[in-house]
Design a protein around this motif. Structure first.
Motif, PDB file in Angstrom:
ATOM      1  N   PRO A 138      30.214  66.613  46.622  1.00  0.00           N
ATOM      2  CA  PRO A 138      29.834  66.195  47.978  1.00  0.00           C
ATOM      3  C   PRO A 138      30.490  67.025  49.074  1.00  0.00           C
ATOM      4  CG  PRO A 138      31.534  64.767  47.166  1.00  0.00           C
ATOM      5  CD  PRO A 138      31.220  65.740  46.050  1.00  0.00           C
ATOM      6  N   GLY A 139      30.792  68.286  48.832  1.00  0.00           N
ATOM      7  CA  GLY A 139      31.517  69.116  49.786  1.00  0.00           C
ATOM      8  C   GLY A 139      30.849  69.252  51.134  1.00  0.00           C
ATOM      9  N   GLY A 140      29.533  69.422  51.160  1.00  0.00           N
ATOM     10  CA  GLY A 140      28.821  69.594  52.423  1.00  0.00           C
ATOM     11  C   GLY A 140      28.919  68.365  53.310  1.00  0.00           C
ATOM     12  N   ILE A 141      28.839  67.187  52.698  1.00  0.00           N
ATOM     13  CA  ILE A 141      28.923  65.950  53.464  1.00  0.00           C
ATOM     14  C   ILE A 141      30.310  65.799  54.080  1.00  0.00           C
ATOM     15  CG2 ILE A 141      28.858  63.431  53.277  1.00  0.00           C
ATOM     16  CD1 ILE A 141      26.758  63.838  51.056  1.00  0.00           C
ATOM     17  N   VAL A 156      33.548  64.509  63.369  1.00  0.00           N
ATOM     18  CA  VAL A 156      34.687  63.770  63.926  1.00  0.00           C
ATOM     19  C   VAL A 156      35.397  64.598  64.979  1.00  0.00           C
ATOM     20  CG1 VAL A 156      36.975  62.861  63.362  1.00  0.00           C
ATOM     21  CG2 VAL A 156      35.035  62.263  61.948  1.00  0.00           C
ATOM     22  N   LEU A 157      35.673  65.853  64.680  1.00  0.00           N
ATOM     23  CA  LEU A 157      36.369  66.713  65.642  1.00  0.00           C
ATOM     24  C   LEU A 157      35.553  66.901  66.918  1.00  0.00           C
ATOM     25  CD1 LEU A 157      37.919  69.445  63.334  1.00  0.00           C
ATOM     26  CD2 LEU A 157      39.123  67.698  64.645  1.00  0.00           C
ATOM     27  N   ARG A 201      18.618  55.076  69.608  1.00  0.00           N
ATOM     28  CA  ARG A 201      17.265  55.386  69.151  1.00  0.00           C
ATOM     29  C   ARG A 201      17.068  55.046  67.670  1.00  0.00           C
ATOM     30  NH1 ARG A 201      13.533  60.464  70.566  1.00  0.00           N
ATOM     31  NH2 ARG A 201      11.843  59.899  69.162  1.00  0.00           N
ATOM     32  N   TRP A 202      18.077  55.316  66.853  1.00  0.00           N
ATOM     33  CA  TRP A 202      18.022  55.037  65.418  1.00  0.00           C
ATOM     34  C   TRP A 202      19.207  54.149  65.043  1.00  0.00           C
ATOM     35  CZ3 TRP A 202      17.660  60.357  66.888  1.00  0.00           C
ATOM     36  CH2 TRP A 202      16.357  60.849  66.893  1.00  0.00           C
ATOM     37  N   PRO A 203      19.110  52.837  65.286  1.00  0.00           N
ATOM     38  CA  PRO A 203      20.261  51.955  65.077  1.00  0.00           C
ATOM     39  C   PRO A 203      20.732  51.893  63.626  1.00  0.00           C
ATOM     40  CG  PRO A 203      18.332  50.695  65.788  1.00  0.00           C
ATOM     41  CD  PRO A 203      17.969  52.131  65.854  1.00  0.00           C
ATOM     42  N   ARG A 204      19.832  51.971  62.669  1.00  0.00           N
ATOM     43  CA  ARG A 204      20.270  51.898  61.272  1.00  0.00           C
ATOM     44  C   ARG A 204      21.104  53.126  60.905  1.00  0.00           C
ATOM     45  NH1 ARG A 204      15.941  50.634  56.862  1.00  0.00           N
ATOM     46  NH2 ARG A 204      16.130  48.615  57.864  1.00  0.00           N
ATOM     47  N   ALA A 205      20.662  54.298  61.326  1.00  0.00           N
ATOM     48  CA  ALA A 205      21.430  55.511  61.060  1.00  0.00           C
ATOM     49  C   ALA A 205      22.763  55.468  61.799  1.00  0.00           C
ATOM     50  CB  ALA A 205      20.640  56.744  61.472  1.00  0.00           C
ATOM     51  N   GLY A 206      22.761  54.946  63.013  1.00  0.00           N
ATOM     52  CA  GLY A 206      24.004  54.810  63.776  1.00  0.00           C
ATOM     53  C   GLY A 206      24.983  53.881  63.103  1.00  0.00           C
ATOM     54  N   ASP A 260      28.689  55.041  61.871  1.00  0.00           N
ATOM     55  CA  ASP A 260      29.906  54.338  62.260  1.00  0.00           C
ATOM     56  C   ASP A 260      30.703  53.900  61.040  1.00  0.00           C
ATOM     57  OD1 ASP A 260      29.573  54.614  64.966  1.00  0.00           O
ATOM     58  OD2 ASP A 260      28.592  52.674  65.235  1.00  0.00           O
ATOM     59  N   LEU A 261      30.001  53.425  60.017  1.00  0.00           N
ATOM     60  CA  LEU A 261      30.683  53.039  58.789  1.00  0.00           C
ATOM     61  C   LEU A 261      31.403  54.233  58.169  1.00  0.00           C
ATOM     62  CD1 LEU A 261      28.325  50.699  56.739  1.00  0.00           C
ATOM     63  CD2 LEU A 261      30.662  50.253  57.399  1.00  0.00           C
ATOM     64  N   ALA A 262      30.709  55.354  58.092  1.00  0.00           N
ATOM     65  CA  ALA A 262      31.278  56.540  57.458  1.00  0.00           C
ATOM     66  C   ALA A 262      32.436  57.123  58.269  1.00  0.00           C
ATOM     67  CB  ALA A 262      30.204  57.595  57.261  1.00  0.00           C
ATOM     68  N   LEU A 263      32.300  57.103  59.595  1.00  0.00           N
ATOM     69  CA  LEU A 263      33.339  57.685  60.444  1.00  0.00           C
ATOM     70  C   LEU A 263      34.489  56.726  60.698  1.00  0.00           C
ATOM     71  CD1 LEU A 263      31.082  59.459  63.071  1.00  0.00           C
ATOM     72  CD2 LEU A 263      32.378  60.519  61.229  1.00  0.00           C
ATOM     73  N   ARG A 264      34.328  55.449  60.286  1.00  0.00           N
ATOM     74  CA  ARG A 264      35.360  54.427  60.449  1.00  0.00           C
ATOM     75  C   ARG A 264      35.823  54.334  61.895  1.00  0.00           C
ATOM     76  NH1 ARG A 264      38.839  54.175  55.175  1.00  0.00           N
ATOM     77  NH2 ARG A 264      39.742  52.593  56.483  1.00  0.00           N
ATOM     78  N   ARG A 265      34.851  54.243  62.790  1.00  0.00           N
ATOM     79  CA  ARG A 265      35.132  54.225  64.216  1.00  0.00           C
ATOM     80  C   ARG A 265      35.723  52.886  64.640  1.00  0.00           C
ATOM     81  NH1 ARG A 265      32.688  57.880  67.461  1.00  0.00           N
ATOM     82  NH2 ARG A 265      32.213  56.296  68.997  1.00  0.00           N
TER      83      ARG A 265
END
Length: 103
Positions: free
Chosen positions: A33-36, A44-45, A63-68, A72-77
């Motif tokens: 999963p290197g690219g991800i 993040v930066l 515009r795309w709430p599901r993707a958002g 947010d889950l992935a970035l742990r905002r």
């Protein structure tokens, strides 16, 4: 309250983030999963160091709430965790007031 970064450091981190995002297609074909991971680190930066990127990110989330949600889950905002806690409290209050879950 968070300390402001020095403008030179902020710009250097922004350029590094953009470089990592640009590097993603090169790292993507490598097994694993290197690219991800590289894209996520770059995103993040960029989001931490550029106001225009935060506004663009927020517009995309509207515009795309599901993707958002998944971003947010992935970035742990922290803002995502606050929203989740607030929504959970509101659901609990609605359940207590009306005796049923809101739809």
């Amino acid at each position: 309250m968070a300390r402001k970064r020095h403008p030179i450091l902020r710009n250097a981190l922004l350029v590094l983030g953009l470089f990592l995002i640009a590097l993603t297609p090169i790292v993507g074909p490598i097994p694993g999963p290197g690219g991800i991971v590289v894209f996520g680190a770059g995103l993040v930066l960029v989001l931490q160091n550029a106001g225009w990127a935060r506004k663009l990110f927020a517009r995309g989330k509207r515009r795309w709430p599901r993707a958002g949600h998944y971003c947010d889950l992935a970035l742990r905002r922290p803002s995502f965790r606050r929203r989740q806690a607030r929504d959970k409290e509101q659901r609990a209050a609605a359940t207590a007031a009306f005796g049923a879950t809101p739809r």
